[in-house]
Scaffold this active site. Sequence first.
Site, short mmCIF file in Angstrom:
data_model
loop_
_atom_site.label_atom_id
_atom_site.label_comp_id
_atom_site.label_asym_id
_atom_site.label_seq_id
_atom_site.Cartn_x
_atom_site.Cartn_y
_atom_site.Cartn_z
N ARG A 83 -45.81 12.61 -23.46
CA ARG A 83 -44.68 13.38 -22.93
C ARG A 83 -45.17 14.58 -22.14
NH1 ARG A 83 -42.94 17.27 -26.00
NH2 ARG A 83 -42.91 16.03 -27.89
N TYR A 135 -24.22 16.67 -4.11
CA TYR A 135 -24.16 15.39 -4.85
C TYR A 135 -23.25 15.52 -6.08
CZ TYR A 135 -25.65 11.49 -7.73
OH TYR A 135 -25.66 10.38 -8.53
N ASP A 207 -32.23 19.67 -2.21
CA ASP A 207 -32.24 18.26 -2.57
C ASP A 207 -32.55 17.46 -1.30
OD1 ASP A 207 -31.60 15.61 -3.15
OD2 ASP A 207 -30.00 16.15 -4.55
N LYS A 232 -34.03 6.70 -5.03
CA LYS A 232 -33.59 6.30 -3.70
C LYS A 232 -34.81 5.99 -2.82
CE LYS A 232 -29.80 7.45 -5.81
NZ LYS A 232 -29.19 8.77 -5.71
#
Length: 421
Positions: A83, A135, A207, A232
Amino acid sequence: MSPANNPGATTDANGVPLAAAAPRYFTQAHDGPISADRYGFGTLAIHAGAAPDPATGAVIPPLSLSTTFKQRAVGDFVYEYSRSDNPNRSNLEAAIAALEHAKHGFAFSSGSATTATILNTLQPGSHVISVNDVYGGTHRYLNKVAGSLGIETSFVDLANVENLRDVVRENTRLVWIETPTNPTLRLVDIASVSSIAHEAGLFVAVDNTFLSPYFQTPLDLGADIVVHSATKYLNGHSDVVMGVAATNNDALASKIRFLQNAIGAVPSPFDCYQAQRGIKTLHLRMRQHAANAQRVAEYLEASDLVDSVIYPGLKSHPQHELAKRQMRGFGGMVSFRIKGDTHTADRFLQRTHLFTLAESLGGVESLAELPARMTHAGLAPEERNELGITENLIRLSVGVEDADDLITDIAQALQSAVSEN
Ligand SMILES: *Cc1c(COP(=O)(O)O)cnc(C)c1O
């Protein structure tokens, strides 16, 4: 905090002393460090964070699924626990940093987890300014979740950047922008927002999902943090959900690194491996996405079955000049209003053969959707109206198929859908 991410650190984010620098070979080319000054985008996409494995000579660094790592003595390790850091993630993070011209790169389990982690760097009582057509998931987090962290947000139209000055408060810390926006492809002037924000002592986060670093590098324009839904274009094959961030600010980087581990919204090694494979062809894909999107946009604009087309690469785009100044290409997203109503749009979406009716974007395959009833159904009708998300607005994620085939497909679906009006 790992030595590769903070060369000066002597302890990790938890205050644990770092090992006396076991060499991290991941950011090295065959003959030295991979540097954005020295290499072009395609070279960085392929080689940054991707040196052959010194243990086996494997040209592609292996997938490392181990959750834990042997320590040579207590506290003497390269990796500790997966992690906190692992080989596949740090390779990917090195690639992201190189492509965004950043010192520090970070990967998270989704674009949304990236946003949440960055907002967690703010103190309770902080105020955030966000562009208004951000978004949907970012809007939801700022509006419905960040309040419980003691963070308040103002949503502002930044088409005129001077609007920013009017909403800055004593406790404002961060300006969050997205450009181009979804699905109406409005642009925000990153350099102007950054200079106004910096005068007021604010950080700017951008972004950059819609363009990828191939077409836009916000840190070069003055932004402090860049984020992506790597789901994306970065991964580009519609088979990984992931987010990334990058920054040159060391203090901010150590906060993000600490929270990445403390909150733990991290991607799996397999997803990192996949995303890095995707990134190796980012430059090739983006060139083709943009070339195809330009052809599609020009075809749509010339069609009398279409009311209007939105694409930053068209002269008719109201911010075409800003697009040319700020971006190195116009991207693969095209929105248009079909002649007719929501039923016409629905018929079009059912009758394409190559464009698949689906949410998401940025994969090699072409997709199409109806924002008013799909991705933006959560907005109030008045909000949609204000943003121009009409019931006949169709959003295309133009893929990298042959442009002639895409245009033939659009032509037949338009003809068939509109003739039944
Ligand atoms: C998809 C998307 C996000 C959210 O990313 P996930 O990976 O789906 O969590 C954030 N910003 C933009 C612009 C997006 O398109």
